[in-house]
Design a protein around this motif. Structure first.
Motif, mmCIF file in Angstrom:
data_model
loop_
_atom_site.group_PDB
_atom_site.id
_atom_site.type_symbol
_atom_site.label_atom_id
_atom_site.label_comp_id
_atom_site.label_asym_id
_atom_site.label_seq_id
_atom_site.Cartn_x
_atom_site.Cartn_y
_atom_site.Cartn_z
ATOM 1 N N ARG A 97 44.183 17.546 5.665
ATOM 2 C CA ARG A 97 44.018 18.826 4.975
ATOM 3 C C ARG A 97 45.152 19.650 5.396
ATOM 4 O O ARG A 97 45.824 20.368 4.734
ATOM 5 C CB ARG A 97 42.861 19.581 5.166
ATOM 6 N N VAL A 98 45.197 19.927 6.865
ATOM 7 C CA VAL A 98 46.306 20.884 7.277
ATOM 8 C C VAL A 98 47.511 20.441 7.091
ATOM 9 O O VAL A 98 48.359 21.462 6.626
ATOM 10 C CB VAL A 98 46.011 20.718 8.925
ATOM 11 N N SER A 99 47.977 19.293 6.994
ATOM 12 C CA SER A 99 49.149 18.607 6.665
ATOM 13 C C SER A 99 49.642 19.148 5.289
ATOM 14 O O SER A 99 50.717 19.693 4.959
ATOM 15 C CB SER A 99 49.322 17.242 6.803
ATOM 16 N N ASP A 100 48.450 19.064 4.151
ATOM 17 C CA ASP A 100 48.687 19.368 2.864
ATOM 18 C C ASP A 100 49.158 21.078 2.991
ATOM 19 O O ASP A 100 49.775 21.592 1.964
ATOM 20 C CB ASP A 100 47.738 18.995 2.105
ATOM 21 N N ASP A 101 48.255 21.837 3.656
ATOM 22 C CA ASP A 101 48.248 22.967 3.758
ATOM 23 C C ASP A 101 49.548 23.688 4.140
ATOM 24 O O ASP A 101 49.822 25.091 3.935
ATOM 25 C CB ASP A 101 46.860 23.813 4.077
ATOM 26 N N ILE A 102 50.155 23.038 5.012
ATOM 27 C CA ILE A 102 51.325 23.821 5.772
ATOM 28 C C ILE A 102 52.295 24.751 4.992
ATOM 29 O O ILE A 102 52.675 25.760 5.504
ATOM 30 C CB ILE A 102 51.922 22.694 6.954
ATOM 31 N N PRO A 103 52.956 23.964 4.000
ATOM 32 C CA PRO A 103 53.884 24.738 3.423
ATOM 33 C C PRO A 103 53.356 26.044 2.817
ATOM 34 O O PRO A 103 54.357 27.076 2.922
ATOM 35 C CB PRO A 103 54.226 23.851 2.046
ATOM 36 N N LYS A 104 52.136 26.060 2.550
ATOM 37 C CA LYS A 104 51.558 27.463 2.027
ATOM 38 C C LYS A 104 51.552 28.448 3.044
ATOM 39 O O LYS A 104 51.511 29.756 2.968
ATOM 40 C CB LYS A 104 50.489 27.183 1.207
ATOM 41 N N LEU A 105 50.935 27.779 4.319
ATOM 42 C CA LEU A 105 50.811 28.754 5.724
ATOM 43 C C LEU A 105 51.842 29.192 5.943
ATOM 44 O O LEU A 105 51.870 30.427 6.281
ATOM 45 C CB LEU A 105 49.995 27.781 6.647
ATOM 46 N N VAL A 137 52.040 14.815 11.233
ATOM 47 C CA VAL A 137 51.641 16.135 10.885
ATOM 48 C C VAL A 137 53.096 17.049 11.432
ATOM 49 O O VAL A 137 53.448 18.000 11.006
ATOM 50 C CB VAL A 137 50.511 16.593 11.277
ATOM 51 N N HIS A 138 53.248 16.799 12.820
ATOM 52 C CA HIS A 138 54.245 17.546 13.355
ATOM 53 C C HIS A 138 55.569 17.458 12.593
ATOM 54 O O HIS A 138 56.386 18.494 12.427
ATOM 55 C CB HIS A 138 54.315 17.191 14.733
ATOM 56 N N ALA A 139 55.994 16.209 12.118
ATOM 57 C CA ALA A 139 57.181 15.965 11.502
ATOM 58 C C ALA A 139 57.245 16.804 9.865
ATOM 59 O O ALA A 139 58.133 17.329 9.786
ATOM 60 C CB ALA A 139 57.337 14.419 11.220
ATOM 61 N N GLN A 140 56.060 16.659 9.472
ATOM 62 C CA GLN A 140 55.968 17.396 8.134
ATOM 63 C C GLN A 140 56.066 18.914 8.273
ATOM 64 O O GLN A 140 56.643 19.783 7.651
ATOM 65 C CB GLN A 140 54.640 17.202 7.421
ATOM 66 N N GLN A 142 57.517 20.413 10.566
ATOM 67 C CA GLN A 142 59.256 20.813 11.203
ATOM 68 C C GLN A 142 59.940 21.366 9.775
ATOM 69 O O GLN A 142 60.700 22.050 9.699
ATOM 70 C CB GLN A 142 59.585 19.813 11.795
ATOM 71 N N GLU A 143 59.561 20.290 8.621
ATOM 72 C CA GLU A 143 60.140 20.587 7.491
ATOM 73 C C GLU A 143 59.844 21.814 7.034
ATOM 74 O O GLU A 143 60.710 22.260 6.159
ATOM 75 C CB GLU A 143 59.796 19.413 6.538
ATOM 76 N N SER A 144 58.853 22.404 7.105
ATOM 77 C CA SER A 144 58.404 23.770 6.542
ATOM 78 C C SER A 144 58.602 24.798 7.866
ATOM 79 O O SER A 144 58.018 26.064 7.657
ATOM 80 C CB SER A 144 56.843 23.817 6.091
ATOM 81 N N ASN A 145 59.364 24.657 8.816
ATOM 82 C CA ASN A 145 59.870 25.458 9.768
ATOM 83 C C ASN A 145 58.383 26.015 10.456
ATOM 84 O O ASN A 145 58.349 26.954 11.088
ATOM 85 C CB ASN A 145 60.536 26.486 9.405
ATOM 86 N N VAL A 146 57.329 25.183 10.488
ATOM 87 C CA VAL A 146 56.122 25.403 11.290
ATOM 88 C C VAL A 146 56.066 24.757 12.532
ATOM 89 O O VAL A 146 56.321 23.734 12.729
ATOM 90 C CB VAL A 146 55.009 25.180 10.230
ATOM 91 N N VAL A 147 55.543 25.372 13.312
ATOM 92 C CA VAL A 147 55.052 24.660 14.939
ATOM 93 C C VAL A 147 53.589 24.286 14.700
ATOM 94 O O VAL A 147 52.693 24.998 14.335
ATOM 95 C CB VAL A 147 55.413 25.690 16.038
ATOM 96 N N ARG A 172 54.264 17.521 23.944
ATOM 97 C CA ARG A 172 55.134 18.644 24.138
ATOM 98 C C ARG A 172 56.598 18.194 23.911
ATOM 99 O O ARG A 172 57.220 19.197 23.504
ATOM 100 C CB ARG A 172 54.713 19.208 25.493
ATOM 101 N N ALA A 173 56.854 17.190 24.401
ATOM 102 C CA ALA A 173 58.114 16.627 24.439
ATOM 103 C C ALA A 173 58.910 16.398 23.091
ATOM 104 O O ALA A 173 59.779 16.761 22.831
ATOM 105 C CB ALA A 173 58.280 15.179 25.261
ATOM 106 N N LEU A 174 57.952 16.259 22.052
ATOM 107 C CA LEU A 174 58.042 16.040 20.766
ATOM 108 C C LEU A 174 58.366 17.526 19.867
ATOM 109 O O LEU A 174 58.847 17.679 18.826
ATOM 110 C CB LEU A 174 56.895 15.577 20.075
ATOM 111 N N GLY A 175 57.564 18.538 20.715
ATOM 112 C CA GLY A 175 57.737 19.805 20.054
ATOM 113 C C GLY A 175 56.455 20.409 19.640
ATOM 114 O O GLY A 175 56.273 21.697 19.279
ATOM 115 N N ILE A 176 55.287 19.810 20.051
ATOM 116 C CA ILE A 176 53.920 20.045 19.559
ATOM 117 C C ILE A 176 53.587 21.112 20.940
ATOM 118 O O ILE A 176 53.685 20.764 21.991
ATOM 119 C CB ILE A 176 52.977 18.800 19.312
ATOM 120 N N GLN A 177 52.862 22.337 20.474
ATOM 121 C CA GLN A 177 52.461 23.331 21.475
ATOM 122 C C GLN A 177 51.197 22.850 21.851
ATOM 123 O O GLN A 177 50.256 22.503 20.946
ATOM 124 C CB GLN A 177 52.638 24.734 20.915
#
Ligand code: C2E
Ligand code: MG
Ligand code: MG
Ligand code: MG
Length: 277
Positions: A97-105, A137-140, A142-147, A172-177
């Motif tokens: 769900r979160v993955s789908d919602d990321i562009p709107k967030l 989800v992290h990769a997706q 990134q496409e929306s400039n979201v951490v 974390r090494a991938l960029g996930i906080q």
């Protein structure tokens, strides 16, 4: 929270926090049915930057709406899902769900880069599938400039310390906080904080509920925040409900605040209406 979770269900569960074997069994069955029919949804609570005073990120919170319009609170179904192991599948659904919602967030967020934070239970760390999904989800994101951020509790570090740490380091090494959730009500000692592979400390709302200067509670909150900041962790204060708590966060120069004073958790559609308030 009380307001969005009225109805008889809630009263019944609260009266019966010690569920009997049969009740637990039926809850397990209901959770499974709920997952099978995609009943679980996600609400998002905006988190406000202390300096910017605008929305810097969101916490994703699981919701289980019932047919009568009430919600079974996560404080009821998450612990059972953790005991039964169903939390793994539930987390997979939440992450989808979160993955789908990321562009709107990303559009609703008001700082340059928005973050979205998801609660991850310890059991999920022992299942590779959740970790793989987090990477997707992290990769997706990134496409929306979201951490993408994950929230873990101190209990994760209690047993099996090294492997949890290794997993967190890899994420974390991938960029996930990584954030420690509910900091202060768990077991880890303040002096071990610097050893944990985390970026963010979320100060539990119990810490700031009594902010009368001079009290021991105040001193503890004050010291915990100072220590976290000195260790170069980002500090997010949970449960900000009053002007006085907001002033305290400003004075302590915490990075961000989360609480009913600003926003309650809301469905994405509701958040989109708030956008230009
Ligand atoms: P949490 O991760 O510490 O989430 C913050 C909780 O504090 C949320 O409760 C939120 O609604 C509430 N809150 C936020 N601001 C305020 C405030 O100003 N005053 C008060 N009184 N409460 C505030 P919620 O949504 O009922 O979730 C409860 C807990 O359930 C969460 O605590 C988290 O531990 C767990 N949870 C929720 N969703 C998930 C999930 O998807 N996965 C996992 N593993 N756990 C979840
Ligand atoms: Mg949390
Ligand atoms: Mg929390
Ligand atoms: Mg909490």
């Amino acid at each position: 929270e009380a307001k969005s979770s009225g109805g008889n269900n809630v009263t019944w569960f609260r009266k019966d926090m010690l569920l009997s074997y049969n009740e637990r069994l039926s809850m397990r069955t209901r959770i499974q049915q709920g997952m099978n029919s995609q009943e679980f949804s996600v609400h998002y609570q905006p988190i406000v930057g202390t300096q910017s005073n605008v929305i810097s990120g969101f916490e994703a919170l699981a919701r289980w709406p019932q047919e009568d319009g009430s919600f079974i609170p996560p404080g009821v179904f998450i612990p059972i899902a953790e005991q039964t192991g169903q939390i793994v599948e539930l987390t997979e659904q939440i992450l989808a769900r979160v993955s789908d919602d990321i562009p709107k967030l990303a559009q609703i967020g008001q700082e340059e880069k928005t973050y979205v934070s998801v609660n991850i239970s310890p059991l999920c760390f022992t299942r590779g599938i959740v970790m793989d999904l987090l990477k997707e989800v992290h990769a997706q994101a990134q496409e929306s400039n979201v951490v993408l951020q994950i929230e873990v509790t101190e209990s994760l570090f209690l047993d099996d310390k090294t492997s949890a740490k290794d997993t967190l380091e890899a994420l974390r090494a991938l960029g996930i906080q990584v954030a420690i959730d509910d900091f202060g009500i768990g077991y880890s000692s303040l002096s071990l904080l610097y050893k944990l592979p985390v970026d963010v400390i979320k100060i539990d709302r119990a810490f700031i509920s009594d902010l009368t200067p001079g009290t021991d509670a105040f001193k503890v909150a004050d010291a915990a925040i100072s220590l976290a900041l000195n260790l170069n962790k980002k500090v997010v204060v949970e449960g900000v409900e009053t002007e006085a708590q907001l002033a305290f966060c400003r004075e302590k120069q915490c990075h961000a605040m989360q609480g009913y004073y600003f926003y309650r958790p809301k469905a994405l559609a509701e958040l989109m209406n708030l956008q230009h308030r």
